[in-house]
Design a protein around this motif. Structure first.
Motif, PDB file in Angstrom:
ATOM      1  N   ILE A  64       9.875  -3.840 -36.885  1.00 29.33           N
ATOM      2  CA  ILE A  64       9.730  -5.202 -37.404  1.00 29.33           C
ATOM      3  C   ILE A  64       8.642  -5.904 -36.618  1.00 29.33           C
ATOM      4  CG2 ILE A  64      10.849  -7.450 -37.690  1.00 29.33           C
ATOM      5  CD1 ILE A  64      13.502  -6.020 -37.991  1.00 29.33           C
ATOM      6  N   VAL A  65       7.734  -6.549 -37.342  1.00 25.73           N
ATOM      7  CA  VAL A  65       6.770  -7.425 -36.691  1.00 25.73           C
ATOM      8  C   VAL A  65       7.019  -8.836 -37.206  1.00 25.73           C
ATOM      9  CG1 VAL A  65       4.986  -6.839 -38.413  1.00 25.73           C
ATOM     10  CG2 VAL A  65       4.344  -7.969 -36.264  1.00 25.73           C
ATOM     11  N   ALA A  66       7.243  -9.743 -36.287  1.00 23.97           N
ATOM     12  CA  ALA A  66       7.450 -11.151 -36.633  1.00 23.97           C
ATOM     13  C   ALA A  66       6.249 -11.943 -36.141  1.00 23.97           C
ATOM     14  CB  ALA A  66       8.733 -11.683 -36.008  1.00 23.97           C
ATOM     15  N   VAL A  67       5.682 -12.740 -37.027  1.00 25.75           N
ATOM     16  CA  VAL A  67       4.510 -13.544 -36.691  1.00 25.75           C
ATOM     17  C   VAL A  67       4.979 -14.962 -36.425  1.00 25.75           C
ATOM     18  CG1 VAL A  67       2.265 -14.376 -37.439  1.00 25.75           C
ATOM     19  CG2 VAL A  67       3.022 -12.078 -38.084  1.00 25.75           C
ATOM     20  N   ASN A  68       4.919 -15.361 -35.175  1.00 24.52           N
ATOM     21  CA  ASN A  68       5.282 -16.723 -34.792  1.00 24.52           C
ATOM     22  C   ASN A  68       4.108 -17.637 -35.115  1.00 24.52           C
ATOM     23  OD1 ASN A  68       6.598 -18.931 -33.531  1.00 24.52           O
ATOM     24  ND2 ASN A  68       5.431 -18.530 -31.669  1.00 24.52           N
ATOM     25  N   ASP A  69       4.256 -18.416 -36.190  1.00 24.04           N
ATOM     26  CA  ASP A  69       3.133 -19.168 -36.745  1.00 24.04           C
ATOM     27  C   ASP A  69       3.032 -20.566 -36.126  1.00 24.04           C
ATOM     28  OD1 ASP A  69       0.944 -19.610 -38.443  1.00 24.04           O
ATOM     29  OD2 ASP A  69       2.219 -20.453 -40.015  1.00 24.04           O
ATOM     30  N   GLY A  70       2.738 -20.601 -34.828  1.00 17.05           N
ATOM     31  CA  GLY A  70       2.562 -21.880 -34.147  1.00 17.05           C
ATOM     32  C   GLY A  70       3.825 -22.698 -34.027  1.00 17.05           C
ATOM     33  N   SER A  71       4.971 -22.051 -33.884  1.00 16.39           N
ATOM     34  CA  SER A  71       6.239 -22.774 -33.793  1.00 16.39           C
ATOM     35  C   SER A  71       6.284 -23.665 -32.557  1.00 16.39           C
ATOM     36  CB  SER A  71       7.412 -21.786 -33.746  1.00 16.39           C
ATOM     37  OG  SER A  71       7.483 -21.012 -34.925  1.00 16.39           O
ATOM     38  N   ASN A 122       1.585 -13.864 -32.104  1.00  9.05           N
ATOM     39  CA  ASN A 122       1.570 -15.326 -32.064  1.00  9.05           C
ATOM     40  C   ASN A 122       0.321 -15.908 -32.699  1.00  9.05           C
ATOM     41  OD1 ASN A 122       3.975 -16.348 -30.595  1.00  9.05           O
ATOM     42  ND2 ASN A 122       3.207 -15.050 -28.944  1.00  9.05           N
ATOM     43  N   HIS A 123       0.487 -16.887 -33.583  1.00  8.10           N
ATOM     44  CA  HIS A 123      -0.598 -17.774 -33.986  1.00  8.10           C
ATOM     45  C   HIS A 123      -0.539 -18.983 -33.053  1.00  8.10           C
ATOM     46  CE1 HIS A 123      -0.930 -16.347 -38.470  1.00  8.10           C
ATOM     47  NE2 HIS A 123      -1.449 -15.485 -37.614  1.00  8.10           N
ATOM     48  N   PRO A 124      -1.618 -19.337 -32.391  1.00  6.48           N
ATOM     49  CA  PRO A 124      -1.571 -20.484 -31.477  1.00  6.48           C
ATOM     50  C   PRO A 124      -1.313 -21.814 -32.171  1.00  6.48           C
ATOM     51  CG  PRO A 124      -3.816 -19.660 -31.715  1.00  6.48           C
ATOM     52  CD  PRO A 124      -2.926 -18.662 -32.370  1.00  6.48           C
ATOM     53  N   VAL A 125      -1.668 -21.894 -33.457  1.00  6.89           N
ATOM     54  CA  VAL A 125      -1.388 -23.092 -34.247  1.00  6.89           C
ATOM     55  C   VAL A 125      -0.782 -22.649 -35.574  1.00  6.89           C
ATOM     56  CG1 VAL A 125      -3.234 -24.478 -33.219  1.00  6.89           C
ATOM     57  CG2 VAL A 125      -3.709 -23.113 -35.268  1.00  6.89           C
ATOM     58  N   ASN A 126      -0.128 -23.575 -36.253  1.00 12.77           N
ATOM     59  CA  ASN A 126       0.487 -23.271 -37.541  1.00 12.77           C
ATOM     60  C   ASN A 126      -0.585 -23.111 -38.615  1.00 12.77           C
ATOM     61  OD1 ASN A 126       1.988 -24.980 -40.167  1.00 12.77           O
ATOM     62  ND2 ASN A 126       2.807 -23.050 -39.411  1.00 12.77           N
ATOM     63  N   LEU A 127      -0.666 -21.929 -39.195  1.00 11.81           N
ATOM     64  CA  LEU A 127      -1.668 -21.637 -40.218  1.00 11.81           C
ATOM     65  C   LEU A 127      -1.070 -21.528 -41.615  1.00 11.81           C
ATOM     66  CD1 LEU A 127      -3.805 -18.942 -38.347  1.00 11.81           C
ATOM     67  CD2 LEU A 127      -4.289 -21.382 -38.623  1.00 11.81           C
ATOM     68  N   GLY A 128       0.240 -21.408 -41.734  1.00 10.35           N
ATOM     69  CA  GLY A 128       0.872 -21.307 -43.029  1.00 10.35           C
ATOM     70  C   GLY A 128       1.411 -19.914 -43.293  1.00 10.35           C
TER      71      GLY A 128
END
Length: 230
Positions: free
Chosen positions: A33-40, A57-63
């Protein structure tokens, strides 16, 4: 290990209260499983790590669209990855449905199987909220591509697809409109498409996050966008 050729891709934004349970339950059947933390802004990243999933990790929320694309790109690079699943972080999707869809994908001549809430005769205890049902069916009516592919629930986030589809996938629309873009790619790339009836678990938590008036307006706007596509 069974299902070692399958990767679940989970986009995650501020789901810290549920994401660990969702991942731990899924990992009983699907180890990858890969979970993408979208700037939480909450502890989603820590919960993902604690559950044993691969964390991006996305450093900021991208959608959600961007998070799905990032997750698929990560998963398709992993050795032995052949099958891919987009799976929601809020607990609405069920592992049993993924198992059934994956079995079909392994044995039938299809590239992608999309979940649908409308594949069975409606029952009195149907969990799909009335407003949600009206919105989703309206989106299908507005989308020529969705109708051409025979889909009845274009905004169902549960999808299972093969390596060919994963390599073709290049989502550029980050927000709600990524669902229509997904359908457009299916059509443009000539993927062999099927649907599978699934059960969506509408909990108090998921209802509070995903059934708002604004959410419905966004989905309808997405449908209007899809109507403009060939």
């Amino acid at each position: 290990m069974e299902n070692n050729d399958t990767w679940l891709v989970i986009p995650c934004y501020n789901e810290g209260s549920v994401i660990q349970d969702v991942i731990e339950n899924a990992r009983k059947t699907f180890p990858n499983i890969v979970a993408v933390n979208d700037g939480s802004a909450d502890d989603s990243a820590e919960r993902i790590h604690a559950a044993g999933a691969h964390l991006v990790n996305h450093p900021v929320n991208l959608g959600q669209g961007a998070a799905i694309q990032t997750g698929v790109e990560y998963a398709r690079m992993q050795p032995g990855a052949e099958y891919f699943v987009t799976f929601d972080a809020d607990g609405q999707h069920q592992v049993k449905d993924v198992v059934a869809m994956l079995e079909r994908l392994r044995t039938e001549p299809v590239d992608i199987i999309v979940g649908t809430r409308f594949g069975r005769p409606r029952k009195e205890d149907d969990q799909v909220p009335l407003i949600k049902r009206i919105v989703l069916k309206t989106v299908v009516m507005l989308s020529p591509r969705t109708r051409r592919l025979g889909l009845t629930d274009a905004h169902n986030g549960l999808r299972v697809f093969n390596k060919k589809a994963a390599m073709d996938l290049n989502l550029r629309m980050n927000g709600m409109s990524h669902a229509s873009e997904f359908v457009s790619i299916m059509d443009e790339k000539g993927w062999r498409v099927a649907e599978q009836s699934v059960d969506i678990l509408y909990t108090e938590y998921s209802m509070s996050k995903g059934q708002s008036l604004i959410n419905g307006v966004n989905i309808l706007a997405d449908g209007l966008l899809a109507r403009k596509l060939p």
